[in-house]
Motif scaffolding. Structure first.
Motif, PDB file in Angstrom:
ATOM      1  N   UNK A  97      17.474  -8.011 -21.039  1.00 56.54           N
ATOM      2  CA  UNK A  97      16.510  -7.869 -20.028  1.00 56.54           C
ATOM      3  C   UNK A  97      16.198  -6.350 -19.953  1.00 56.54           C
ATOM      4  N   UNK A  98      14.780  -6.107 -20.068  1.00 57.40           N
ATOM      5  CA  UNK A  98      14.107  -4.960 -19.902  1.00 57.40           C
ATOM      6  C   UNK A  98      12.888  -4.813 -18.912  1.00 57.40           C
ATOM      7  N   UNK A  99      12.555  -3.551 -18.384  1.00 55.07           N
ATOM      8  CA  UNK A  99      11.458  -3.769 -17.666  1.00 55.07           C
ATOM      9  C   UNK A  99      11.057  -2.325 -17.278  1.00 55.07           C
ATOM     10  N   UNK A 100       9.967  -2.262 -16.497  1.00 56.04           N
ATOM     11  CA  UNK A 100       9.318  -1.197 -15.849  1.00 56.04           C
ATOM     12  C   UNK A 100       9.221  -1.410 -14.214  1.00 56.04           C
ATOM     13  N   UNK A 101       9.502  -0.573 -13.420  1.00 59.60           N
ATOM     14  CA  UNK A 101       9.175  -0.539 -12.146  1.00 59.60           C
ATOM     15  C   UNK A 101       8.375   0.360 -11.819  1.00 59.60           C
ATOM     16  N   UNK A 102       7.282   0.093 -10.957  1.00 59.40           N
ATOM     17  CA  UNK A 102       6.489   1.249 -10.480  1.00 59.40           C
ATOM     18  C   UNK A 102       6.429   0.995  -8.806  1.00 59.40           C
ATOM     19  N   UNK A 103       6.525   2.095  -8.013  1.00 57.48           N
ATOM     20  CA  UNK A 103       6.461   2.199  -6.537  1.00 57.48           C
ATOM     21  C   UNK A 103       5.531   3.180  -6.125  1.00 57.48           C
ATOM     22  N   UNK A 104       4.585   2.937  -4.967  1.00 57.23           N
ATOM     23  CA  UNK A 104       3.655   3.930  -4.593  1.00 57.23           C
ATOM     24  C   UNK A 104       3.677   3.812  -3.247  1.00 57.23           C
TER      25      UNK A 104
ATOM     26  N   UNK B 227      -1.443   3.843   5.932  1.00 57.78           N
ATOM     27  CA  UNK B 227      -0.500   3.786   4.958  1.00 57.78           C
ATOM     28  C   UNK B 227      -0.728   2.609   3.856  1.00 57.78           C
ATOM     29  N   UNK B 228      -0.559   3.099   2.734  1.00 57.09           N
ATOM     30  CA  UNK B 228      -0.692   2.198   1.508  1.00 57.09           C
ATOM     31  C   UNK B 228       0.940   2.086   0.919  1.00 57.09           C
ATOM     32  N   UNK B 229       1.444   0.890   0.606  1.00 58.75           N
ATOM     33  CA  UNK B 229       2.569   0.660  -0.300  1.00 58.75           C
ATOM     34  C   UNK B 229       2.169  -0.383  -1.157  1.00 58.75           C
ATOM     35  N   UNK B 230       2.510   0.139  -2.489  1.00 54.23           N
ATOM     36  CA  UNK B 230       2.239  -0.816  -3.581  1.00 54.23           C
ATOM     37  C   UNK B 230       3.413  -0.964  -4.644  1.00 54.23           C
ATOM     38  N   UNK B 231       3.648  -1.737  -5.359  1.00 54.00           N
ATOM     39  CA  UNK B 231       4.630  -1.788  -6.398  1.00 54.00           C
ATOM     40  C   UNK B 231       4.098  -3.114  -7.430  1.00 54.00           C
ATOM     41  N   UNK B 232       4.497  -2.662  -8.589  1.00 56.61           N
ATOM     42  CA  UNK B 232       4.356  -3.544  -9.699  1.00 56.61           C
ATOM     43  C   UNK B 232       5.715  -3.527 -10.781  1.00 56.61           C
ATOM     44  N   UNK B 233       6.028  -4.779 -11.344  1.00 53.59           N
ATOM     45  CA  UNK B 233       7.297  -4.688 -12.099  1.00 53.59           C
ATOM     46  C   UNK B 233       6.636  -5.427 -13.438  1.00 53.59           C
ATOM     47  N   UNK B 234       7.028  -4.917 -14.452  1.00 53.49           N
ATOM     48  CA  UNK B 234       7.058  -5.541 -15.904  1.00 53.49           C
ATOM     49  C   UNK B 234       8.385  -5.723 -16.350  1.00 53.49           C
ATOM     50  N   UNK B 235       8.660  -7.101 -16.599  1.00 54.93           N
ATOM     51  CA  UNK B 235      10.136  -7.570 -17.063  1.00 54.93           C
ATOM     52  C   UNK B 235       9.993  -8.377 -18.129  1.00 54.93           C
ATOM     53  N   UNK B 236      10.900  -8.160 -19.187  1.00 52.43           N
ATOM     54  CA  UNK B 236      10.759  -9.320 -20.265  1.00 52.43           C
ATOM     55  C   UNK B 236      12.441  -9.621 -20.447  1.00 52.43           C
ATOM     56  N   UNK B 237      12.714 -10.786 -20.108  1.00 57.50           N
ATOM     57  CA  UNK B 237      14.076 -11.217 -20.123  1.00 57.50           C
ATOM     58  C   UNK B 237      14.419 -12.539 -21.131  1.00 57.50           C
ATOM     59  N   UNK B 238      15.235 -12.384 -22.014  1.00 59.19           N
ATOM     60  CA  UNK B 238      15.550 -13.368 -22.920  1.00 59.19           C
ATOM     61  C   UNK B 238      17.063 -13.632 -23.151  1.00 59.19           C
ATOM     62  N   UNK B 239      17.338 -15.207 -23.257  1.00 62.49           N
ATOM     63  CA  UNK B 239      18.754 -15.290 -23.385  1.00 62.49           C
ATOM     64  C   UNK B 239      19.182 -14.813 -24.807  1.00 62.49           C
ATOM     65  N   UNK B 240      20.405 -15.415 -25.305  1.00 60.18           N
ATOM     66  CA  UNK B 240      20.869 -15.074 -26.581  1.00 60.18           C
ATOM     67  C   UNK B 240      20.193 -15.812 -27.566  1.00 60.18           C
ATOM     68  N   UNK B 241      19.776 -16.966 -27.227  1.00 64.07           N
ATOM     69  CA  UNK B 241      18.797 -17.598 -28.303  1.00 64.07           C
ATOM     70  C   UNK B 241      17.453 -17.190 -28.542  1.00 64.07           C
ATOM     71  N   UNK B 242      16.967 -16.270 -27.664  1.00 63.11           N
ATOM     72  CA  UNK B 242      15.572 -15.640 -27.611  1.00 63.11           C
ATOM     73  C   UNK B 242      14.844 -16.288 -26.639  1.00 63.11           C
TER      74      UNK B 242
END
Length: 646
Positions: A510-517, A526-541
């Motif tokens: 599992x890997x990814x990028x987390x953004x928060x503003x 006030x503004x609060x924002x978030x974004x997440x990109x995540x790629x997760x695979x089990x051992x079989x792909x």
């Protein structure tokens, strides 16, 4: 926001000066530089409670952590905690249908039972429900703050913290005796409210709260798939907190929490999915903790002793009759000792050493027409943590834990973090690396239902993960941008097959990028924002289910009329994700769930110092969406109410 403290001047300490450690003597952690002026104001750093074994200033924390305060919960008019967690980077929330349905929270793609949940110092994961905490029944009344710590934390907290920790802290009694409360009503015969009594005198504080939430609700099985029957829900939650100081250096804290709930639901049939049925569940949760903290040598040596007890009771019903019963109990004893040191010859070097010893016993029982079991498991854990601060810029931590389990081999986990701050530019660099272990749960090992059989041959899951990130303040501290990359590996991941549970051979990635503003372009906006990109695979792909690759949120809040009025707009976007479907023989296959966007709107107006009117609309555009295959989310609902305080 990233809080920046002015950099002390005239500091240029060479690294070789750190070598004469023989000059170390114990000094109070709060000691000030003699060169500083007593007249200068002192700005205290915000404190993070969860990232280390002891409260730590935010600027010294090397882990990725998000803090949600009481003000944000009030502005958004959150009623169940899981709703606000949807806006946290790296967090996935899946609810089986509408309010009251099983609600799983995953951190960075880990399983729901790899997220440790703590409420007022009590670990509340349920041993009879896969060692997972069901967020369906956690109301947001009187919460002071929520901390979401991401990444493997087994070195600090043990088996359930492979993905991270969610720590929920309720308010503490303060000031003169006061009574506050609120009441609201809404569509679908919805009603909620709570009342709180709190206060403090010299050496004693108290708070007692009781709240309820009731609704006729929507169908748990998706209404647009031909399921018109409404599934109602009710919840009553009360808790009390007492704290007193029998001695100037001794603090005693007591907390108790009780929840009673009933949730109507629907059946799941292989080959069809969720479908209307006269099904329901009811249950009770009882959590308690007693804790004593003893400070010695002017606070340089702190010892904490505690005992916690949790009890989860859950009954499944069909046509009003109980079909199965589950009960999970956890008893925990803990002791923690922390010593703070500072070098007299090297005033800009600080040390904090912590040792902890814990024992816990988990017990799970079940009774049903097809089987019953009663199992328990004990575990002892020893934790050591070292925190080093250099020049008030560089902060390093190292932690190690040894767990001795009744069923499985001893496990050693460790974690290290680093944070470096550039006060002149408002920059903080941080990184962490940790390992984790997750023992098979009692239900995975021995549990039975009419379609599921436990697997006593399961092995523990192991994990390793790291992250690195930057927190950058800008626009004269009106804005903060946080960016984090994370990478996590889980070996021998345990997955259900529909009939039992198995270890998936190999390593899941599992890997990814987390953004928060966070941004305040003008006062009161006030503004609060978030974004997440995540790629997760089990051992079989294969792509991991119920983890959207993309997710984002936006929260906009504006206070006006001299702070008397407030309006809040919240958006949650959940990208497409995979889930499991089952045929008539309960053979599993993968299906795709569409992306969706939820829009919530809330407003409030203070008619006096003691009274405030408020209203909100949830799912403003009546979006049809699924978080679990064939289970539908709640449609548009509107609420209005009154909040008072005396």
């Amino acid at each position: 926001m990233l809080h920046i403290r002015p950099r002390p001047q005239g500091r240029c300490l060479p690294l070789p000066a750190l070598l004469p450690l023989a000059a170390l003597v114990a000094l109070p952690a709060a000691a000030q530089d003699e060169a500083g002026s007593e007249a200068d104001p002192i700005t205290l750093d915000p404190i993070v409670l969860t990232a280390n074994r002891v409260p730590t200033p935010e600027r010294e924390v090397g882990s990725a952590v998000t803090i949600i305060g009481a003000e944000e919960l009030e502005e958004r008019q959150v009623r169940v905690v899981s709703d606000v967690l949807r806006s946290v980077p790296g967090v996935s929330v899946n609810r089986t249908g509408t309010i009251g349905g099983l609600t799983q929270v995953r951190l960075r793609g880990s399983e729901g039972n790899q997220t440790l949940v703590i409420i007022d110092g009590i670990e509340v994961n349920d041993p009879a429900s896969g060692s997972e905490f069901d967020f369906a029944h956690l109301l947001a009344q009187d919460i002071a703050r929520i901390e979401v710590l991401r990444g493997p934390q087994s070195a600090l907290y043990g088996s359930d913290a492979v993905g991270g920790v969610i720590n929920i802290i309720t308010r503490k009694g303060e000031g003169a005796p006061s009574v506050s409360g609120e009441i609201e009503g809404g569509t679908r015969a919805s009603f909620s409210g709570h009342a709180t009594l709190s206060g403090a005198t010299e050496g004693f504080d108290y708070l007692a709260s009781i709240g309820t939430l009731r609704t006729e609700g929507f169908s748990s099985a998706a209404e647009w798939l031909g399921n018109p029957e409404r599934d109602g829900y009710r919840n009553t939650t009360s808790f009390a907190k007492l704290g007193f100081d029998p001695l100037s250096n001794l603090r005693i804290d007591l907390v108790g929490r009780w929840t009673d709930f009933r949730a109507e639901s629907d059946d799941f049939i292989g080959g069809i999915g969720a479908t209307d049925a006269p099904s329901a569940s009811d249950g009770r949760q009882l959590f308690g903790r007693a804790q004593a903290r003893l400070d010695l040598f002017e606070g340089r040596w702190q010892n904490t002793f505690g005992v916690s007890r949790t009890q989860h009771q859950l009954n499944y019903l069909a046509d009003g009759a109980v079909t199965s019963r589950y009960e999970g109990n956890k008893t925990k004893l803990d002791w923690q000792s922390t010593l703070a040191l500072r070098a007299t010859a090297l005033p800009e070097v600080s040390h904090r050493i912590t040792f902890a010893l814990e024992y816990e016993e988990d017990e799970a029982t079940s009774e049903s027409a097809w089987s019953s079991f009663d199992r328990s498991i004990g575990q002892t854990g020893m934790v050591g943590e070292y925190q080093l601060g250099l020049w008030d810029d560089l902060f390093l931590t190292a932690s190690v834990r040894q767990d001795m389990n009744d069923l499985f081999g001893d496990a050693t986990t460790w974690r290290t973090t680093a944070a470096y701050t550039f006060d002149a530019t408002g920059t903080k660099l941080r990184a962490s690396y940790g390992t984790g272990v997750k023992n098979p749960t009692l239900f995975e090992l021995y549990g039975y239902t009419d379609t599921y059989q436990g697997n006593p041959d399961l092995d523990p899951e192991t994990a390793r993960g790291w992250d690195m990130g930057i927190d950058q303040a800008f626009w004269q501290d009106r804005g903060t941008l946080s960016v984090t990359y994370f990478n996590q590996r889980i070996t021998d991941l345990i997955q259900g097959t529909g009939e039992t549970s198995v270890n998936v051979a190999g390593t899941s990635a599992i890997e990814g990028v987390e953004l928060g503003l966070a941004l305040e372009p003008v006062d009161a906006l006030t503004f609060r924002a978030s974004y997440t990109w995540m790629n997760g695979e089990d051992a079989t792909g294969a792509e991991l289910v119920r983890r959207p690759r993309h997710s984002a949120s936006l929260d906009v809040n504006y206070r006006f009329l001299s702070g008397k009025a407030n309006v809040n707009l919240g958006l949650v976007w959940n990208g497409a994700q995979k889930d499991w479907a089952y045929d008539a023989a309960y053979t599993r296959s993968v299906v795709s769930l569409d992306s969706y966007t939820l829009v919530n709107l809330a407003a409030a107006y203070k008619v006096s110092e003691a009274a405030e009117l408020f209203a909100r609309v949830e799912n403003l555009f009546d979006t049809e969406y699924e978080e679990v295959y064939t289970y539908g989310g709640a449609g548009r609902t509107a609420y209005a109410g009154l909040r008072v305080a005396f």
